[in-house]
Design an enzyme around this catalytic site. Structure first.
Site, PDB file in Angstrom:
ATOM      1  N   SER A 163      21.427   4.154 -16.576  1.00  0.00           N
ATOM      2  CA  SER A 163      20.836   4.246 -15.244  1.00  0.00           C
ATOM      3  C   SER A 163      19.335   4.085 -15.350  1.00  0.00           C
ATOM      4  O   SER A 163      18.725   4.409 -16.369  1.00  0.00           O
ATOM      5  CB  SER A 163      21.183   5.587 -14.603  1.00  0.00           C
ATOM      6  OG  SER A 163      20.365   6.586 -15.165  1.00  0.00           O
ATOM      7  N   LYS A 164      18.766   3.558 -14.267  1.00  0.00           N
ATOM      8  CA  LYS A 164      17.331   3.285 -14.263  1.00  0.00           C
ATOM      9  C   LYS A 164      16.526   4.573 -14.358  1.00  0.00           C
ATOM     10  O   LYS A 164      15.396   4.572 -14.809  1.00  0.00           O
ATOM     11  CB  LYS A 164      16.955   2.498 -13.003  1.00  0.00           C
ATOM     12  CG  LYS A 164      17.444   1.057 -13.056  1.00  0.00           C
ATOM     13  CD  LYS A 164      16.877   0.232 -11.931  1.00  0.00           C
ATOM     14  CE  LYS A 164      17.808   0.229 -10.748  1.00  0.00           C
ATOM     15  NZ  LYS A 164      17.355  -0.623  -9.648  1.00  0.00           N
ATOM     16  N   ARG A 165      17.138   5.671 -13.916  1.00  0.00           N
ATOM     17  CA  ARG A 165      16.424   6.939 -13.972  1.00  0.00           C
ATOM     18  C   ARG A 165      16.283   7.426 -15.412  1.00  0.00           C
ATOM     19  O   ARG A 165      15.283   7.999 -15.787  1.00  0.00           O
ATOM     20  CB  ARG A 165      17.157   7.989 -13.123  1.00  0.00           C
ATOM     21  CG  ARG A 165      16.293   8.512 -11.974  1.00  0.00           C
ATOM     22  CD  ARG A 165      17.119   9.347 -11.005  1.00  0.00           C
ATOM     23  NE  ARG A 165      18.246   8.576 -10.478  1.00  0.00           N
ATOM     24  CZ  ARG A 165      19.518   8.940 -10.599  1.00  0.00           C
ATOM     25  NH1 ARG A 165      19.848  10.041 -11.214  1.00  0.00           N
ATOM     26  NH2 ARG A 165      20.474   8.190 -10.083  1.00  0.00           N
TER      27      ARG A 165
ATOM     28  N   ASP B 196      14.263  -2.252  -8.582  1.00  0.00           N
ATOM     29  CA  ASP B 196      14.105  -3.174  -9.714  1.00  0.00           C
ATOM     30  C   ASP B 196      15.482  -3.660 -10.143  1.00  0.00           C
ATOM     31  O   ASP B 196      16.401  -2.859 -10.244  1.00  0.00           O
ATOM     32  CB  ASP B 196      13.528  -2.434 -10.932  1.00  0.00           C
ATOM     33  CG  ASP B 196      12.074  -2.094 -10.737  1.00  0.00           C
ATOM     34  OD1 ASP B 196      11.538  -2.440  -9.676  1.00  0.00           O
ATOM     35  OD2 ASP B 196      11.499  -1.472 -11.641  1.00  0.00           O
TER      36      ASP B 196
END
Ligand code: GLU
Length: 497
Positions: A254-256, A18
């Site tokens: 961060s995407k996490r 993404d």
């Protein structure tokens, strides 16, 4: 530092998932500068990391940047004088430069296996010495190296970092910057793909990039890039390293860890693209007069590297919510209605395509709600009462518990009786009837107290657009039905009957 000629900048996302909010952030600053300078903004897809590549990611980058209005002048989908703009389609471009570096002694083949490199690194960590390639392969032929352990038949190409590499450079944002000495970076992988470091330099040069505007995390790589520009005899571009976006705990976004690291999240949540741009702009930049709400044009017009923050800005979603409300209020009524529509359609309140009568209700609602929402995603809950089919209308349990208590049944009935007699159903006459029946001269209630049960009964919620306007919009039939139904549910019907 900056070569003559028109400004050319680029954003170089890697399609690995993404799209990251950092891609929008970097695109915004590149584009603001390019537009101010009458320059060119290039989108280059850096897809040489085949292990992390995701096929749908590139299209998502296009879609989210388009949504934000961050349009590029040249790119894989648009073409341009330096096509192709996808690195995986440029593999032939890199090889001759690697050959030249090898021939000039600036690079060497390395046959060390992955296992050997891991063991070497672990040993360095155990001994607490700086980690880095130990140059076992330097000066050896393939046959010589093959006799030593940890040999792999498919070599990589590494750069031979000299004793005194250039470690400092002038950054447009930070002034003189120095970075640590680089390792003998791999330039060409065993699969024949270039690494980021080789490809970025070759492409920035061949695409005529004058200013490399990118995230702070690349500062430590810049000395490697400077070496490559120098070895290949190319003019160095100017560099501007933007501060990293950080979570409230100062860690890198961060995407996490943070859903807001994904650009698509902002679309889903109902943020306006101009508010997100303003927010991202404000994270790195301030207008000369300190004005906080600004448009892309205002940012671009006043753009100045000297006013870029160097301290990692914190990603404060409350601030974004506030900015979004400010931008919502700046929309024209037509624009607001057009942007609200998809949210109502997604919530199943308005059909697709919208019916003329639904659009009429929406238009009537706009002046009532435009000042009341920060996010467009709040709209379905706020205006659903005006769109739901009557048989599906229900009062939210929490609103009912608070406002629809047995003592309020007479209030509902008094309002219904007064409204029954209204002949011209307008906001003013609806309000006059309700106030006459419930406030002084009627039941003697204060307005807040009187409106509480009416609001719950008519809108189904504890928060709604202004009540008289909402009732005027719903029409006599629906209002009377809802008031009486609420009273009935409280057992008022039995009392009266
Ligand atoms: N492909 C790199 C990234 O994904 C680009 C870094 C640069 O702009 O040089 O961040």
């Amino acid at each position: 530092m900056t070569g003559p000629g028109p400004v050319r900048v680029r954003v170089a996302p890697s399609p690995t998932g993404d799209p990251h909010v950092g891609t929008a952030y970097m695109s915004l600053f590149n584009l603001a500068f390019a537009r101010q300078q009458g320059g060119t903004f290039v989108l280059r897809v850096e897809d040489t990391d085949r292990a992390r590549f995701r096929a749908d990611s590139e299209q998502q980058v296009y879609d989210t940047l388009h949504w934000l209005g961050l349009d590029w002048d040249e790119g894989p989908d648009k073409g341009g004088p330096y096509a192709p703009y996808r690195q995986s389609e440029r593999l032939d471009t890199y090889r001759p430069h690697v050959d030249r570096l090898l021939a000039d002694g600036h690079a060497y083949l390395c046959w060390c296996s992955g296992e050997r490199l891991t063991a070497m690194r672990e040993e360095q960590q155990r001994r607490k010495v700086p980690t880095g390639y130990d140059r076992l392969c330097v000066g050896k032929s393939e046959a010589e190296r093959a006799e030593l352990p940890g040999f792999s038949p498919d070599p990589v190409v590494r750069m031979l970092v000299p004793d005194a590499p250039p470690l400092s450079f002038v950054d447009l944002v930070r002034g003189e910057v120095s970075a640590p000495r680089p390792d003998d970076q791999v330039l060409l992988k065993a699969d024949g793909f270039p690494t980021y470091h080789l490809a970025v330099v070759v492409d920035d040069h061949l695409m005529g990039i004058t200013h490399v505007v990118r995230g702070e995390e690349w500062i430590s790589s810049t000395p490697k890039h400077l070496l490559l520009f120098d070895w290949l005899g190319w003019e160095r571009p100017a560099f501007a390293h933007m501060p990293l976006l950080r979570n409230a705990d100062k860690s890198k976004i961060s995407k996490r860890k943070n859903p807001a690291a994904r650009l698509t999240w902002f679309l889903e949540q109902g943020y306006l693209p101009e508010a997100l741009l303003n927010f991202l702009g404000l994270l790195g930049y301030s207008l000369p007069d300190g004005q906080e709400v600004f448009s892309f044009e205002e940012m671009s017009r006043t753009f100045d590297w000297g006013r870029i923050n160097t301290v990692g800005p914190v990603f404060d979603l409350d601030k974004l919510g506030w900015l979004n409300g400010e931008h919502v209020r700046r929309l024209s009524e037509d624009d607001f209605a057009a942007r609200a529509l998809p949210f109502l359609q997604r919530a199943g309140l308005v059909s697709e395509p919208a019916l003329p009568e639904q659009l009429e209700v929406l238009r009537a609602l706009v002046p009532l709600v435009q000042t009341r929402v920060a996010l467009l995603s709040e709209l379905p809950a706020l205006v659903g009462f005006a769109f739901v089919p009557e048989e599906e209308f229900a009062v939210e349990p929490s609103a009912a518990a608070k406002a629809l208590t047995p003592t309020n049944a007479p209030v509902l009935l008094a309002a219904a009786d007064a409204l029954e007699a209204v002949t011209d159903w307008t906001t003013a006459s609806v309000q006059a009837a309700v106030d006459g029946a419930l406030l002084e001269g009627g039941l003697g209630l204060k307005r807040g107290k009187a409106y509480l049960p009416l609001r719950a009964a008519v809108s189904g919620a504890s928060v709604s657009p202004p009540l008289p306007e909402s009732m005027a919009l719903l029409g006599r039939e629906r209002v009377l039905r809802r008031l009486r139904a609420a009273a009935d549910a409280l057992g008022a019907g039995a009392d009266v009957g």
